[in-house]
Design a protein around this motif. Structure first.
Motif, short mmCIF file in Angstrom:
data_model
loop_
_atom_site.label_atom_id
_atom_site.label_comp_id
_atom_site.label_asym_id
_atom_site.label_seq_id
_atom_site.Cartn_x
_atom_site.Cartn_y
_atom_site.Cartn_z
N PRO A 72 0.82 -1.22 0.00
CA PRO A 72 0.00 0.00 0.00
C PRO A 72 0.85 1.27 0.00
O PRO A 72 0.61 2.19 -0.78
N VAL A 73 1.88 1.33 0.87
CA VAL A 73 2.67 2.58 0.98
C VAL A 73 4.16 2.28 1.08
O VAL A 73 4.57 1.39 1.83
N VAL A 74 4.95 3.08 0.36
CA VAL A 74 6.41 3.08 0.56
C VAL A 74 6.82 4.51 0.88
O VAL A 74 6.38 5.45 0.21
N ILE A 75 7.64 4.66 1.90
CA ILE A 75 8.17 5.98 2.27
C ILE A 75 9.61 6.05 1.77
O ILE A 75 10.40 5.12 2.00
N ILE A 76 9.95 7.15 1.10
CA ILE A 76 11.35 7.32 0.68
C ILE A 76 11.97 8.36 1.60
O ILE A 76 11.54 9.51 1.62
N GLY A 77 12.98 7.95 2.35
CA GLY A 77 13.67 8.86 3.28
C GLY A 77 13.20 8.65 4.71
O GLY A 77 12.01 8.45 4.97
N CYS A 78 14.15 8.69 5.63
CA CYS A 78 13.81 8.44 7.03
C CYS A 78 14.33 9.57 7.95
O CYS A 78 14.78 9.33 9.06
#
Ligand SMILES: Cc1cc2nc3c(=O)[nH]c(=O)nc-3n(C[C@H](O)[C@H](O)[C@H](O)COP(=O)(O)OP(=O)(O)OC[C@H]3O[C@@H](n4cnc5c(N)ncnc54)[C@H](O)[C@@H]3O)c2cc1C
Length: 417
Positions: free
Chosen positions: A7-13
């Motif tokens: 459903p979701v991918v986050i780029i950067g933490c």
């Protein structure tokens, strides 16, 4: 993995990505975070954390701030701010005591290498798969969302498919470049330098952050933010277009001011530079640019959400990450990832909350172009406790801050009203 659609991918933490991850986990939404670096990692910053940071931390977990204020060797509570004008007059403004924070400070300072690692560890949950050393090198639109291509240090390319991207990869990341094709968000960027010093002579009022509009660095500003253990974050910021046009060497300007400015030079007599001086961009966005589209949301510096006057971006990064996670939850529930749905739930809500503030800050930023006006305000407030209290309240009260736009504010100061 290649055929699965997440459903979701986050780029950067950084702050934006970590906040999105924490608030997705609170909804038990499984997701992946791809982060180019390995924690603990540094980020060039002034290391000042405002009330908005504290607000989002409290929303994430009421214990986080207690933990932070207990770690006295890593975090320093901030109790006020010193402003100085180009004529070297200054005012010290204690931050108002905010009821709901009780005895806590309105904000704090901490090295980003410490704070970001603290948050990174908090984001490790059963819903989050955080992959470090994972550099995203292309983002390709497909029918069901995006395929994200990334590589690990062995250079092997891997692909993840997802319905939605939360772009949280900062000013120089890939999300902004690829997803906002004309890169409209970068136009009004500022640039800044950060230097770590030891033994800068502290102010008598302990734990005040300092913003100095020194004549040697105009139209930029110089800061000293005290840190724990006798360290200080010292830096300079300036509108990038002006710096380029006037061919300003920021490093030279900063060191020159430290060496000669009567207000600060004595405080650096025993100071030692403990690290290289680094520079980085401060992307600002004062015209409510679109920061979402089909199957994606941009957050933090990737959405250019830095406050143009104060240079603060951590609070808005955390806040936008929190909102992006809420919107992702709604999109997954409704199975709607189109641009119209996302704009209505994300951009419109975010700008309703912070758009006014960003515009006011843009107005305040213009004050820097009028040194005489800054001298005038500081001169007057030097003698007027009530004006000092007004300026102090402007940190928490936007309606009061809006007075800065009105000629009557300056007229009243002139007439001592
Ligand atoms: C000199 C200076 C002083 C500042 N002072 C302050 C201050 O005192 N207070 C304040 O509130 N703000 C300050 N800011 C602004 C603040 O640093 C930023 O607003 C904040 O870091 C934004 O957080 P973010 O999560 O959006 O981005 P970042 O913190 O930049 O995090 C982005 C993350 O994405 C990762 N990434 C990038 N590209 C990729 C890729 N291709 N694939 C995978 N991962 C990737 C990076 O490694 C990074 O970890 C300052 C900025 C500068 C430059």
């Amino acid at each position: 993995m290649q055929n699965e659609i997440l459903p979701v991918v986050i780029i950067g933490c950084g702050p934006a990505g970590v906040s999105a991850s924490i608030f997705l986990s609170k909804q038990s939404i499984k997701h992946i975070v791809l982060e180019r670096q390995k924690f603990p990692r540094d980020k060039i910053c002034g290391d000042g954390f405002s009330g908005k940071t504290c607000f989002v931390l409290r929303k994430a977990n009421t214990a986080y701030l207690d933990e932070i204020f207990e770690q006295k060797e890593d975090y320093l509570p901030t109790h006020g701010i010193r402003f100085s004008a180009p004529n070297s007059k200054f005012i010290d403004i204690p931050f108002p005591v905010v009821d709901h924070i009780k005895s806590k400070a309105l904000g704090f300072t901490a090295k980003r290498i410490v704070f970001d690692d603290f948050m990174f560890r908090k984001a490790k949950t059963t819903s989050a798969n955080i992959i470090e050393n994972a550099t995203v090198n292309s983002i390709i639109k497909n029918e069901s969302g995006y395929s994200i291509h990334y590589h690990l240090p062995d250079r092997k390319e891997l692909i993840i498919n997802c319905s939605m991207i939360i772009g949280a990869d900062g000013d120089k990341g890939i999300s902004k470049k690829v997803l906002m094709k004309q890169n409209v968000l970068n136009r009004s960027a500022a640039i800044g330098l950060r230097a770590y010093y030891k033994n800068v002579k502290p102010l008598p009022n302990t734990n005040f952050i300092e913003l100095h509009f020194l004549k040697e660095v105009l139209p930029g500003y110089f800061w000293i933010f005290p840190l724990p253990n006798g360290d200080a974050n010292v830096g300079i910021g300036m509108d990038a277009a002006i710096a380029r046009k006037k061919k300003v060497n920021l490093r030279e300007s900063m060191l020159h001011a430290i060496n000669i400015n009567p207000l600060i030079k004595d405080r650096f007599t025993n100071a030692v530079l403990t690290d290289k001086i680094y520079g980085w961009g401060l992307p600002t966005n004062d015209d409510a640019a679109l920061i979402s589209g089909d199957n994606f949301l941009l957050t933090g510096d990737a959405a250019s959400l830095i406050d143009p006057f104060t240079g603060e971006g951590i609070g808005n990064a955390l806040y936008s990450g929190m909102l992006a996670a809420e919107v992702a939850g709604k999109a997954i529930f409704a199975n709607k990832f189109d641009a119209t749905f996302l704009k209505a739930h994300y951009d419109d809500v975010l700008y309703k909350k912070i758009g006014h503030e960003l515009q006011l800050s843009k107005t305040m930023q213009k004050l820097i172009n009028y040194p005489w006006l800054m001298n005038f305000i500081i001169n007057k407030s030097y003698k007027s406790i009530s004006l000092q209290n007004t300026i102090s309240s402007m940190f928490t009260d936007l309606d009061l801050r809006a007075h800065l736009k009105k000629p009557s504010f300056y007229w009243n100061i002139l007439m001592n009203k």
